[in-house]
Design an enzyme around this catalytic site. Sequence first.
Site, short mmCIF file in Angstrom:
data_model
loop_
_atom_site.label_atom_id
_atom_site.label_comp_id
_atom_site.label_asym_id
_atom_site.label_seq_id
_atom_site.Cartn_x
_atom_site.Cartn_y
_atom_site.Cartn_z
N CYS A 2 0.95 -1.30 -0.17
CA CYS A 2 -0.18 0.03 0.13
C CYS A 2 1.01 1.15 0.00
O CYS A 2 2.30 1.28 0.44
CB CYS A 2 -0.84 0.10 1.31
SG CYS A 2 -1.86 -1.51 1.38
N ARG A 27 4.27 0.72 -6.28
CA ARG A 27 4.23 -0.43 -5.26
C ARG A 27 3.01 -1.22 -5.46
O ARG A 27 3.06 -2.39 -4.92
CB ARG A 27 3.63 0.63 -3.78
CG ARG A 27 5.00 1.54 -3.61
CD ARG A 27 4.30 2.36 -2.48
NE ARG A 27 4.46 1.82 -1.24
CZ ARG A 27 5.29 1.43 -0.45
NH1 ARG A 27 6.58 1.74 -0.50
NH2 ARG A 27 5.08 0.81 0.72
N TRP A 100 -3.42 -2.43 -1.49
CA TRP A 100 -3.17 -3.75 -1.91
C TRP A 100 -3.83 -4.65 -0.93
O TRP A 100 -3.48 -4.76 0.30
CB TRP A 100 -1.64 -4.22 -2.00
CG TRP A 100 -1.28 -5.40 -2.63
CD1 TRP A 100 -1.56 -6.74 -1.94
CD2 TRP A 100 -0.56 -5.55 -3.84
NE1 TRP A 100 -1.31 -7.64 -3.02
CE2 TRP A 100 -0.73 -7.26 -4.09
CE3 TRP A 100 -0.27 -4.73 -4.79
CZ2 TRP A 100 -0.04 -7.62 -5.02
CZ3 TRP A 100 0.40 -5.34 -6.01
CH2 TRP A 100 0.57 -6.91 -6.21
N ASN A 126 -0.93 1.29 6.09
CA ASN A 126 -0.33 0.06 5.46
C ASN A 126 0.24 -0.75 6.35
O ASN A 126 0.79 -0.43 7.69
CB ASN A 126 0.99 0.84 4.77
CG ASN A 126 1.78 -0.11 3.96
OD1 ASN A 126 1.20 -1.09 3.74
ND2 ASN A 126 2.85 0.17 3.62
N GLY A 127 0.07 -2.17 6.27
CA GLY A 127 0.47 -3.01 7.17
C GLY A 127 -0.63 -4.17 7.45
O GLY A 127 -1.80 -4.06 6.50
N GLU A 512 16.26 -23.18 -9.77
CA GLU A 512 15.99 -21.82 -9.53
C GLU A 512 17.46 -20.91 -9.32
O GLU A 512 17.61 -19.95 -9.75
CB GLU A 512 15.23 -21.46 -8.44
CG GLU A 512 14.87 -20.18 -8.07
CD GLU A 512 14.37 -19.35 -9.27
OE1 GLU A 512 14.42 -17.74 -9.00
OE2 GLU A 512 13.94 -19.57 -10.17
N LYS A 516 18.79 -17.96 -11.70
CA LYS A 516 19.16 -16.52 -11.23
C LYS A 516 20.51 -16.04 -11.58
O LYS A 516 20.39 -15.06 -12.13
CB LYS A 516 18.87 -16.66 -9.76
CG LYS A 516 18.31 -15.29 -9.05
CD LYS A 516 17.11 -15.01 -9.64
CE LYS A 516 16.02 -16.12 -9.63
NZ LYS A 516 15.03 -15.62 -10.72
N GLU A 519 20.56 -15.32 -15.62
CA GLU A 519 19.62 -14.19 -15.64
C GLU A 519 20.43 -13.11 -15.54
O GLU A 519 20.37 -12.06 -16.53
CB GLU A 519 18.46 -14.09 -14.84
CG GLU A 519 17.27 -14.88 -15.20
CD GLU A 519 16.26 -15.07 -14.37
OE1 GLU A 519 15.10 -14.89 -15.04
OE2 GLU A 519 16.21 -14.90 -13.05
N HIS A 535 26.34 -39.38 -14.90
CA HIS A 535 25.60 -39.68 -16.06
C HIS A 535 26.03 -38.96 -17.32
O HIS A 535 25.18 -38.75 -18.15
CB HIS A 535 24.32 -40.19 -15.76
CG HIS A 535 23.92 -41.25 -14.96
ND1 HIS A 535 24.06 -42.58 -15.47
CD2 HIS A 535 23.77 -41.27 -13.54
CE1 HIS A 535 23.49 -43.51 -14.21
NE2 HIS A 535 23.42 -42.52 -13.34
N LYS A 636 9.97 -8.32 -17.53
CA LYS A 636 9.22 -8.80 -16.16
C LYS A 636 8.01 -9.58 -16.39
O LYS A 636 7.88 -10.54 -15.59
CB LYS A 636 9.01 -7.38 -15.34
CG LYS A 636 8.38 -7.95 -13.81
CD LYS A 636 9.74 -8.47 -12.97
CE LYS A 636 8.97 -8.80 -11.87
NZ LYS A 636 10.13 -9.69 -11.18
#
Length: 641
Positions: A2, A27, A100, A126-127, A512, A516, A519, A535, A636
Amino acid sequence: MCGIVGYVGCKQATPVLINTLKKLEYRGYDSAGIAVMNDDEILVRKAKGALRVLTEDITKEVVRLNDKMTGEECDAREAELIAATDKFVKGTIGIGHTRWATHGEPSDINAHPHTNVSGTIAIVHNGIIENYAKLKEQLQAQGIVFKSQTDTEVIAHLVNFFYEQTNDIFEAVKLALKKLEGSYALGVICKDYPDRIIAARKDSPLIVGLGKNENFIASDVPAVLEYTREVYYLDQKELAVVYSDHVDLFTEDGEKIIKEPSHIEWDMAAAKKGGYAHFMLKEIYEQPKALKDTLHPHLVFNGDKAVDIKFDEMDFSSIFENVDRIIITACGTAYHAGVAARYIFEQLTRVPVVVDVASEFRYKNPIISNKDVVIIISQSGETADTLAALRLAKEAGAKVIAITNVVGSTVSREADRVIYTLAGPEIAVASTKAYTTQLMCLYLLALKMAAARNTVSQKDFEYYLEQLELIPDQVEQILKDQSNTQKFASENFNKNKVFYIGRLIDSASSLESALKLKEVSYMHSEAFAAGELKHGPIALIDKETLVVALATQKALYEKINSNVQEVKTRGASTLVICQGDEQVFVKGESADTIIKIPQIEDIFAAITAIIPAQLFAYYCSVLRGIDPDKPKNLAKSVTVE
């Protein structure tokens, strides 16, 4: 998450509030609103959707003003604008918010600001207030009728409760804060105090901007840079009383604080990074909060003990009944979260799991039945291949659960059920906090399903919840001491080949980790199940190779140690990321460097194990002179095939 803004000064507040809210749109949000002190009343305007919906509701002139005119031109047109429409919310003090959704769906009613029953006190927040249900029950017992589903509305009524006792808005806010558990950044205005805003923070960021005959509050610096570069950063549990000509700062106990304002030197882009060199690093460091925000709203407590998992008002019981198979489909980082989830679901629920890359799933004429549950994972909720897979699954009669970070996205609208990762906006192209919060949602879903199917006992279920609650603090602990990771990156950022290996869920983390690194640093990296080294891949091992072993599964420490020794004897540099209890890996014998993460139940180590790998990728990128936020050829949100 938020965004909060506030203005007190000599200008009309509405254009300033709208303009500052625009600076916080990055945000992420699903609704917006303002509250402005207008003579002897507080006028509230709020709307679900983009900020433009709110501004169009207030006045089309304000939209045109903020889109096309400079600050000086705005000032020159103010009188004309006010005369042009009676919908313009007049007043020189106000607060604003972009929301949000956490508690309660996105809607006009759930949007902030929220008020007390009489509308004489308005707040933005916010929170997450973790004890809101208990407080709400107490207030309802006194006859308070709530309008929204939010945790925030509790604060407005609680402040009013203490205001009726003290007749002092600052004292009322101060007393209310002592009752709140959780995180908050607050802006409060009161009809009886038309010259000030009360602000406070705990865990959620809040600044005070210092202007000339005007002052501001905001969640982040970009909101106020157009007006001032002098700010106070409110520290934990500090309060501010903001007037047009001065600001008073206080501790939570009401003791006055004297501090020097900070001068902001950053440009707009840097300011949004919150002082971090790159968004990627900022987002790595935001993971403890993102994980906590994602986890806690779903926990049901008996006293201080988590005893169950909830998904708001969504009924998952009909989905869990008669499940023959789980299908998980996603792309990129989200796909890797799905690979990890295969181990999680099969171990906890004893239901077979198939994981497919969404771009493959949609074209292979998949076998799907109405007894399958399909889990769709997408950070943006708009990934084209993933959307196509979702639609294909629904056409075949499967139940579809979506995990996404964007409220109101196409994925969230079209799925049968949706679980949100409360990670906040992720600006760096390479996902970090999106991945770990996706894993958190998958853990929660798997545990809820296991409980429904009686494949875990209540005792084990509650133990697993305790383990989940440890994760945010463990991630924070890793981030506080990552000197070994940075040092290792400085010694290995020029390696030609990097292999990541692991067993069981560590093999998913390896996927992952390798993604990363490639990327953001453009280093060639691959991931293998550790047992597959012999193998084929071991033919590529030489002294120009780095091998990173993820080793969090206690029963397989000896096995993975043998794999590490195999590559070390062939000249590779080696790094082991393992749990703190291991005694198998010996620095200098099997591993050149050992990074130990806090100890946790093996199945939950996938989140903590990835943090050093994220940091290693970031530092390699910086050392190679690459901007980790904007890797070449990547976007993105992938909304095309």
